[in-house]
Design a protein around this motif. Structure first.
Motif, PDB file in Angstrom:
ATOM      1  N   HIS A 104       0.850  -1.303  -0.013  1.00  0.00           N
ATOM      2  CA  HIS A 104      -0.043  -0.029  -0.281  1.00  0.00           C
ATOM      3  C   HIS A 104       0.870   1.347  -0.126  1.00  0.00           C
ATOM      4  CE1 HIS A 104      -3.324   2.600   0.954  1.00  0.00           C
ATOM      5  NE2 HIS A 104      -2.556   3.219   2.017  1.00  0.00           N
ATOM      6  N   ARG A 105       1.790   1.260   0.670  1.00  0.00           N
ATOM      7  CA  ARG A 105       3.017   2.422   0.886  1.00  0.00           C
ATOM      8  C   ARG A 105       3.812   2.194  -0.414  1.00  0.00           C
ATOM      9  NH1 ARG A 105       4.218   1.631   7.138  1.00  0.00           N
ATOM     10  NH2 ARG A 105       2.212   2.617   8.058  1.00  0.00           N
ATOM     11  N   GLY A 106       3.706   1.455  -1.171  1.00  0.00           N
ATOM     12  CA  GLY A 106       4.765   1.289  -2.468  1.00  0.00           C
ATOM     13  C   GLY A 106       6.083   0.815  -1.828  1.00  0.00           C
ATOM     14  N   GLU A 107       6.146   0.239  -1.149  1.00  0.00           N
ATOM     15  CA  GLU A 107       7.363  -0.568  -0.413  1.00  0.00           C
ATOM     16  C   GLU A 107       7.607  -1.825  -0.867  1.00  0.00           C
ATOM     17  OE1 GLU A 107       7.236   0.243   3.740  1.00  0.00           O
ATOM     18  OE2 GLU A 107       7.573   2.348   3.710  1.00  0.00           O
ATOM     19  N   ALA A 108       8.618  -2.518  -0.726  1.00  0.00           N
ATOM     20  CA  ALA A 108       8.934  -3.907  -0.705  1.00  0.00           C
ATOM     21  C   ALA A 108       9.433  -4.163   0.476  1.00  0.00           C
ATOM     22  CB  ALA A 108      10.138  -4.119  -1.938  1.00  0.00           C
ATOM     23  N   ARG A 109       9.304  -5.540   0.835  1.00  0.00           N
ATOM     24  CA  ARG A 109       9.706  -5.977   2.127  1.00  0.00           C
ATOM     25  C   ARG A 109      10.757  -6.987   1.720  1.00  0.00           C
ATOM     26  NH1 ARG A 109       7.900  -3.868   6.396  1.00  0.00           N
ATOM     27  NH2 ARG A 109       8.394  -5.594   7.779  1.00  0.00           N
ATOM     28  N   ALA A 110      11.947  -7.074   2.645  1.00  0.00           N
ATOM     29  CA  ALA A 110      12.654  -8.049   2.702  1.00  0.00           C
ATOM     30  C   ALA A 110      13.218  -8.744   4.028  1.00  0.00           C
ATOM     31  CB  ALA A 110      14.202  -7.489   1.952  1.00  0.00           C
ATOM     32  N   THR A 111      13.305  -9.982   3.980  1.00  0.00           N
ATOM     33  CA  THR A 111      13.791 -10.762   5.270  1.00  0.00           C
ATOM     34  C   THR A 111      15.193 -10.929   5.091  1.00  0.00           C
ATOM     35  OG1 THR A 111      11.562 -11.344   5.486  1.00  0.00           O
ATOM     36  CG2 THR A 111      13.153 -12.683   6.524  1.00  0.00           C
ATOM     37  N   VAL A 112      15.885 -10.625   6.135  1.00  0.00           N
ATOM     38  CA  VAL A 112      17.292 -10.641   6.031  1.00  0.00           C
ATOM     39  C   VAL A 112      17.727 -11.431   7.154  1.00  0.00           C
ATOM     40  CG1 VAL A 112      19.532  -9.459   6.007  1.00  0.00           C
ATOM     41  CG2 VAL A 112      17.638  -8.193   4.899  1.00  0.00           C
ATOM     42  N   THR A 113      18.186 -12.630   7.129  1.00  0.00           N
ATOM     43  CA  THR A 113      18.817 -13.733   8.098  1.00  0.00           C
ATOM     44  C   THR A 113      20.476 -13.594   7.845  1.00  0.00           C
ATOM     45  OG1 THR A 113      17.012 -15.005   7.596  1.00  0.00           O
ATOM     46  CG2 THR A 113      18.628 -15.930   8.798  1.00  0.00           C
ATOM     47  N   SER A 114      21.002 -13.225   9.273  1.00  0.00           N
ATOM     48  CA  SER A 114      22.449 -13.069   9.004  1.00  0.00           C
ATOM     49  C   SER A 114      22.746 -14.048  10.354  1.00  0.00           C
ATOM     50  CB  SER A 114      22.825 -11.836   9.235  1.00  0.00           C
ATOM     51  OG  SER A 114      22.235 -11.122  10.445  1.00  0.00           O
ATOM     52  N   VAL A 152      24.880 -13.443   4.674  1.00  0.00           N
ATOM     53  CA  VAL A 152      23.448 -13.125   4.665  1.00  0.00           C
ATOM     54  C   VAL A 152      22.681 -14.054   3.740  1.00  0.00           C
ATOM     55  CG1 VAL A 152      23.656 -10.858   5.419  1.00  0.00           C
ATOM     56  CG2 VAL A 152      23.588 -11.177   3.067  1.00  0.00           C
ATOM     57  N   ARG A 153      21.257 -14.351   4.112  1.00  0.00           N
ATOM     58  CA  ARG A 153      20.296 -14.954   3.344  1.00  0.00           C
ATOM     59  C   ARG A 153      19.208 -13.567   3.302  1.00  0.00           C
ATOM     60  NH1 ARG A 153      19.138 -20.264   5.450  1.00  0.00           N
ATOM     61  NH2 ARG A 153      20.834 -20.772   4.406  1.00  0.00           N
ATOM     62  N   ILE A 154      18.862 -13.301   2.130  1.00  0.00           N
ATOM     63  CA  ILE A 154      17.906 -12.178   1.775  1.00  0.00           C
ATOM     64  C   ILE A 154      16.548 -12.869   0.990  1.00  0.00           C
ATOM     65  CG2 ILE A 154      17.280 -10.190   0.953  1.00  0.00           C
ATOM     66  CD1 ILE A 154      20.487  -9.592   1.082  1.00  0.00           C
ATOM     67  N   GLN A 155      15.414 -12.746   1.687  1.00  0.00           N
ATOM     68  CA  GLN A 155      14.350 -13.241   0.867  1.00  0.00           C
ATOM     69  C   GLN A 155      13.460 -11.934   0.473  1.00  0.00           C
ATOM     70  OE1 GLN A 155      12.911 -16.434   0.295  1.00  0.00           O
ATOM     71  NE2 GLN A 155      11.850 -15.590  -1.099  1.00  0.00           N
ATOM     72  N   LEU A 156      13.309 -11.363  -0.720  1.00  0.00           N
ATOM     73  CA  LEU A 156      13.057 -10.527  -1.358  1.00  0.00           C
ATOM     74  C   LEU A 156      11.846 -11.006  -2.323  1.00  0.00           C
ATOM     75  CD1 LEU A 156      12.880  -7.249  -1.574  1.00  0.00           C
ATOM     76  CD2 LEU A 156      14.539  -7.257  -3.457  1.00  0.00           C
ATOM     77  N   GLY A 157      10.574 -10.716  -1.738  1.00  0.00           N
ATOM     78  CA  GLY A 157       9.367 -11.395  -2.759  1.00  0.00           C
ATOM     79  C   GLY A 157       9.781 -12.717  -2.869  1.00  0.00           C
ATOM     80  N   SER A 158       9.744 -13.204  -4.004  1.00  0.00           N
ATOM     81  CA  SER A 158       9.938 -14.368  -4.433  1.00  0.00           C
ATOM     82  C   SER A 158      11.374 -14.983  -4.861  1.00  0.00           C
ATOM     83  CB  SER A 158       9.230 -15.010  -5.713  1.00  0.00           C
ATOM     84  OG  SER A 158       9.534 -14.162  -6.807  1.00  0.00           O
ATOM     85  N   GLU A 159      12.168 -13.756  -4.637  1.00  0.00           N
ATOM     86  CA  GLU A 159      13.714 -14.062  -4.788  1.00  0.00           C
ATOM     87  C   GLU A 159      14.366 -14.251  -3.675  1.00  0.00           C
ATOM     88  OE1 GLU A 159      17.045 -11.680  -6.915  1.00  0.00           O
ATOM     89  OE2 GLU A 159      15.253 -10.625  -6.585  1.00  0.00           O
ATOM     90  N   ILE A 161      18.126 -14.510  -2.055  1.00  0.00           N
ATOM     91  CA  ILE A 161      19.735 -14.161  -2.447  1.00  0.00           C
ATOM     92  C   ILE A 161      20.279 -14.832  -1.247  1.00  0.00           C
ATOM     93  CG2 ILE A 161      21.260 -12.410  -2.484  1.00  0.00           C
ATOM     94  CD1 ILE A 161      18.773 -10.504  -3.573  1.00  0.00           C
ATOM     95  N   ASP A 162      20.996 -15.689  -1.488  1.00  0.00           N
ATOM     96  CA  ASP A 162      21.919 -16.716  -0.532  1.00  0.00           C
ATOM     97  C   ASP A 162      23.401 -16.599  -0.507  1.00  0.00           C
ATOM     98  OD1 ASP A 162      22.532 -18.260   1.587  1.00  0.00           O
ATOM     99  OD2 ASP A 162      21.173 -19.945   1.010  1.00  0.00           O
ATOM    100  N   ALA A 163      23.834 -15.577   0.233  1.00  0.00           N
ATOM    101  CA  ALA A 163      25.208 -15.224   0.249  1.00  0.00           C
ATOM    102  C   ALA A 163      25.830 -15.893   1.647  1.00  0.00           C
ATOM    103  CB  ALA A 163      25.476 -14.040   0.079  1.00  0.00           C
TER     104      ALA A 163
END
Length: 178
Positions: A104-114, A152-159, A161-163
């Motif tokens: 609604h706010r035009g933002e994206a959410r990412a879950t960052v696991t470190s 880190v492991r980043i979940q951004l929507g359906s993507e 990113i596992d580093a």
């Protein structure tokens, strides 16, 4: 996401909060509840237990709402979940509500696991990098998982990113076996 049981409840709450102009208030209340769920194994066990009756769940949610000083709309939401025997969907409903507010706010959410807690400077740099990548403001939900060993492991929507070091070591082990 909206089609799930938790999604239907979260969508209804979102629409009510949006119509009443209380999205920020409801979000703050749900954040308090989410933090309580993360910090209290007893609370998590309570909402997951099939042995808890609807009446017991309703009384517990009223007490939790009073203790956390949440708003009336969120308190009613907890009551509806408990009364309908759906209190186990609370954690998922909170996540869906957060996603709806972000969209609604035009933002994206990412879950960052470190592997360890990131500093404010690291979080800002990561948020800036992800924002430039997706073209929208990115809000971060952070979690610590020592099993990652590093990175880190980043979940951004359906993507995803596992580093993480753990994943790199697993990939190396598979390559050496094959």
């Amino acid at each position: 996401m909206k089609a799930s049981l938790a999604g239907r409840y979260a969508s209804a709450l979102f629409e009510l909060a949006r119509d009443k102009g209380s999205l920020d208030t409801v979000k703050a209340s749900l954040d308090k509840i989410g933090d309580a769920l993360d910090q209290s194994d007893d609370l998590q066990a309570l909402i997951d237990s099939p042995a808890i009756s609807r009446d017991q769940a309703l009384r517990a949610m009223k007490a939790i709402g009073a203790e956390l000083k949440i708003d009336a709309l969120t308190q009613n939401f907890l009551g509806v979940l408990a009364d309908n025997g759906r209190i186990g969907a609370l954690g998922d409903a909170i996540r869906v509500f957060d996603a709806l507010v972000a969209a609604h706010r035009g933002e994206a959410r990412a879950t960052v696991t470190s592997a360890r807690a990131l500093t404010d400077a690291q979080l800002k740099a990561l948020s800036d990098k992800l924002t430039s990548r997706v073209g929208r403001t990115v809000s971060l939900d952070t979690h610590v998982d020592p099993d990652l060993l590093g990175g880190v492991r980043i979940q951004l929507g359906s993507e995803l990113i596992d580093a993480s070091v753990a994943t790199k070591l697993n990939n190396l082990a598979k390559a050496m076996k094959g």
